[in-house]
Design an enzyme around this catalytic site. Structure first.
Site, mmCIF file in Angstrom:
data_model
loop_
_atom_site.group_PDB
_atom_site.id
_atom_site.type_symbol
_atom_site.label_atom_id
_atom_site.label_comp_id
_atom_site.label_asym_id
_atom_site.label_seq_id
_atom_site.Cartn_x
_atom_site.Cartn_y
_atom_site.Cartn_z
ATOM 1 N N LYS A 1 5.112 24.214 17.159
ATOM 2 C CA LYS A 1 4.182 24.503 16.067
ATOM 3 C C LYS A 1 4.036 23.300 15.123
ATOM 4 O O LYS A 1 2.928 22.898 14.789
ATOM 5 C CB LYS A 1 4.645 25.743 15.284
ATOM 6 C CG LYS A 1 4.643 27.018 16.140
ATOM 7 C CD LYS A 1 5.078 28.233 15.365
ATOM 8 C CE LYS A 1 6.511 28.132 14.869
ATOM 9 N NZ LYS A 1 7.510 28.038 15.974
ATOM 10 N N THR A 2 5.176 22.749 14.690
ATOM 11 C CA THR A 2 5.118 21.595 13.802
ATOM 12 C C THR A 2 4.430 20.429 14.510
ATOM 13 O O THR A 2 3.592 19.729 13.929
ATOM 14 C CB THR A 2 6.549 21.193 13.362
ATOM 15 O OG1 THR A 2 7.117 22.297 12.657
ATOM 16 C CG2 THR A 2 6.535 19.985 12.463
ATOM 17 N N ASP B 1 4.652 25.716 6.706
ATOM 18 C CA ASP B 1 5.599 26.240 7.683
ATOM 19 C C ASP B 1 6.186 27.552 7.160
ATOM 20 O O ASP B 1 6.238 27.752 5.946
ATOM 21 C CB ASP B 1 6.719 25.209 7.880
ATOM 22 C CG ASP B 1 7.315 25.264 9.278
ATOM 23 O OD1 ASP B 1 6.943 26.161 10.049
ATOM 24 O OD2 ASP B 1 8.146 24.387 9.583
ATOM 25 N N THR C 1 7.022 32.256 12.892
ATOM 26 C CA THR C 1 7.707 32.791 14.067
ATOM 27 C C THR C 1 7.523 34.303 14.093
ATOM 28 O O THR C 1 7.931 34.956 15.030
ATOM 29 C CB THR C 1 9.219 32.484 13.994
ATOM 30 O OG1 THR C 1 9.692 32.858 12.706
ATOM 31 C CG2 THR C 1 9.477 31.005 14.208
ATOM 32 N N ARG D 1 12.274 22.409 22.716
ATOM 33 C CA ARG D 1 13.347 21.895 21.861
ATOM 34 C C ARG D 1 14.689 21.972 22.588
ATOM 35 O O ARG D 1 15.488 21.042 22.528
ATOM 36 C CB ARG D 1 13.431 22.690 20.556
ATOM 37 C CG ARG D 1 14.696 22.352 19.749
ATOM 38 C CD ARG D 1 14.722 23.016 18.401
ATOM 39 N NE ARG D 1 13.682 22.474 17.537
ATOM 40 C CZ ARG D 1 12.955 23.204 16.717
ATOM 41 N NH1 ARG D 1 13.149 24.501 16.640
ATOM 42 N NH2 ARG D 1 12.043 22.633 15.969
HETATM 43 N N1 LIG Z 1 4.071 20.863 24.334
HETATM 44 C C1 LIG Z 1 5.064 19.999 24.110
HETATM 45 N N2 LIG Z 1 5.147 18.867 24.821
HETATM 46 C C2 LIG Z 1 6.168 18.010 24.608
HETATM 47 N N3 LIG Z 1 7.143 18.183 23.688
HETATM 48 C C3 LIG Z 1 7.088 19.289 22.942
HETATM 49 C C4 LIG Z 1 6.053 20.241 23.109
HETATM 50 N N4 LIG Z 1 6.249 21.238 22.231
HETATM 51 C C5 LIG Z 1 7.353 20.926 21.551
HETATM 52 N N5 LIG Z 1 7.866 19.753 21.966
HETATM 53 C C6 LIG Z 1 9.089 19.119 21.459
HETATM 54 O O1 LIG Z 1 9.985 20.136 21.053
HETATM 55 C C7 LIG Z 1 10.547 19.849 19.782
HETATM 56 C C8 LIG Z 1 10.346 21.032 18.872
HETATM 57 O O2 LIG Z 1 8.972 21.206 18.572
HETATM 58 P P1 LIG Z 1 8.485 21.677 17.122
HETATM 59 O O3 LIG Z 1 9.357 21.105 16.080
HETATM 60 O O4 LIG Z 1 7.047 21.381 17.041
HETATM 61 O O5 LIG Z 1 8.709 23.247 17.237
HETATM 62 P P2 LIG Z 1 8.362 24.373 16.173
HETATM 63 O O6 LIG Z 1 7.547 25.387 16.898
HETATM 64 O O7 LIG Z 1 7.769 23.775 14.956
HETATM 65 O O8 LIG Z 1 9.775 25.004 15.840
HETATM 66 P P3 LIG Z 1 10.258 25.799 14.487
HETATM 67 O O9 LIG Z 1 9.755 27.204 14.618
HETATM 68 O O10 LIG Z 1 11.748 25.733 14.549
HETATM 69 O O11 LIG Z 1 9.690 25.061 13.317
HETATM 70 C C9 LIG Z 1 9.885 18.556 19.300
HETATM 71 O O12 LIG Z 1 10.819 17.500 19.402
HETATM 72 C C10 LIG Z 1 8.759 18.282 20.243
HETATM 73 O O13 LIG Z 1 8.763 16.953 20.594
HETATM 74 MG MG LIG Z 2 8.502 23.649 13.023
#
Ligand SMILES: Nc1ncnc2c1ncn2[C@@H]1O[C@H](COP(=O)(O)OP(=O)(O)OP(=O)(O)O)[C@@H](O)[C@H]1O
Ligand SMILES: [Mg+2]
Length: 366
Positions: A80-81, A125, A174, A233
């Site tokens: 998401k981030t 977020d 989430t 992740r």
């Molecule tokens: N589609 C993707 N392709 C490659 N790497 C990804 C992808 N999605 C996520 N990642 C990797 O996974 C890690 C976590 O992603 P991210 O921080 O965006 O998750 P999030 O959904 O924001 O999690 P949270 O709910 O904990 O905030 C990052 O280091 C990112 O590089």
């Molecule tokens: Mg995030």
């Protein structure tokens, strides 16, 4: 439901330092920044979301307009981030990052909103954890690009309207189900992020290995991907631990054997279950014949808090089809017996022990 009674506890707080936990702490976030894809083309998987988002952003660019507000909903660690930053990059716009818990008062939000530049992306977020007054201010800001700043108190208080430049709100949550409908409805586009398929995670692992300058073969990547619980992740985290092992115990190259041996050390099994998950499953099978058994009893047997079993271990076990929550209690599925290499009681030959037959098997596949 009272929107102010939202649960604030999450799995990360209940079980920190879990190798297969989906949340990231501050230190890990720094490591992750280096692995984030920078544009939609680099973003792996989530085909539907990517296609839809690509259309939304292209159309906005063609109109020379600010993109519609976007809500990203999905489990921790799915990107998401990462996507919020990609949205800003694709729009050639700056991004401001904040989060629901950081906005305690409506005034905090007003300060942020009034300092936005035209076209800027505001990433909010954990948007489900914003305070109620801030939420109400956000409704108006999203719809009319305006906020009312209240000056003074009591009957003498006046609302001074403040025009805002057009901006794109990217909200992440989430728990989309916890968002009040008026807020959910104000997003022009909602992206539901799904867990990743093993092939997609293999691509994530290969890409990250390249960035980390680690040599890995196809089987090694498949082994890590298969234990990553559908979550990039976790894939990246396991890759880093396997890399350590490869450097110390092998010649630095990650093969299937190296990956399995490393993850055996870290107690992450062939399906991505860790000690806690397996402890719950084993207690359910060995002590309660597969259930049904009540949550509290199961938790005592495992020596964990009820909440830890329910919120940390069970969601993944349920998702994997290893455990079912029924009105009579927790029940193991046939897949659970198979995974632990045990024989279900009614399938056993007469006179055979209820469980414990067939031994533990080698769950780590090393
Ligand atoms: N589609 C993707 N392709 C490659 N790497 C990804 C992808 N999605 C996520 N990642 C990797 O996974 C890690 C976590 O992603 P991210 O921080 O965006 O998750 P999030 O959904 O924001 O999690 P949270 O709910 O904990 O905030 C990052 O280091 C990112 O590089
Ligand atoms: Mg995030």
């Amino acid at each position: 439901m009272n929107w102010d009674d939202r649960p604030h506890e999450d799995a990360a707080a209940l079980a920190p330092e879990r190798l297969v936990g989906a949340s990231a702490d501050g230190e890990e976030q720094a490591v992750e920044a280096a692995l984030r894809p920078k544009d939609l083309g680099e973003f792996i998987g989530q085909e539907k979301v990517r296609e839809q988002l690509d259309l939304v952003l292209r159309a906005a660019r063609a109109r020379g307009a600010t993109a519609d507000h976007v809500l990203l909903s999905g489990a921790p660690g799915l990107g998401k981030t990462t996507l919020s930053m990609i949205i800003a990059a694709e729009m050639g716009a700056p991004i401001r990052i904040t989060s629901g818990p950081a906005i305690q008062h409506a005034g905090d939000l007003a300060a942020i909103l009034s300092s936005l530049q035209e076209g800027e992306v505001l990433f909010l977020d954990e948007i489900h954890r914003m305070s109620r007054p801030a939420e109400e201010m956000l409704y108006m800001a999203m719809e009319d690009f305006r906020v009312d700043v209240v000056v003074g108190k009591g009957p003498g208080a006046t609302a001074i309207p403040l025009e805002l430049p057009p901006f794109t709100l990217v909200g992440a949550t989430t728990r989309a189900g916890l968002l009040p409908p008026p807020l959910r409805d104000r997003f022009g586009f909602t992206a539901h992020m799904e867990f990743y398929a093993p092939e997609e995670l293999e691509r994530v692992v290969h890409r990250s290995a390249l960035l980390l300058d680690v040599e890995i073969d196809a089987d090694g990547a498949a082994e890590i991907a298969g234990r990553s619980r559908g979550t990039p992740r976790i894939a990246n985290r396991l890759l880093r631990r396997v890399r350590d092992y490869a450097q110390v115990k092998a010649d630095g190259v990650i093969t299937r054997d190296v990956a399995s041996a490393a993850l055996k050390v870290y107690e992450v099994d062939s399906r991505g279950l860790d000690r806690l998950d397996r402890g719950v499953l084993e207690a359910l099978l060995r002590l309660f014949g597969g259930g049904p058994v009540g949550l509290s009893t199961l938790a005592v047997a495992v020596g964990e808090e009820r909440e830890t079993v329910e919120e940390v271990a069970e969601p993944f076990l349920v998702r994997e089809g290893l455990l079912a929550r029924t009105p009579r209690g927790r029940v193991a599925t046939p897949a659970a017996w198979a995974h632990l290499g045990l024989t279900p009681p009614n399938a056993a030959a007469p006179g055979a022990a209820r469980s414990g037959q067939g031994g533990q098997g080698d769950l780590f596949g090393a």
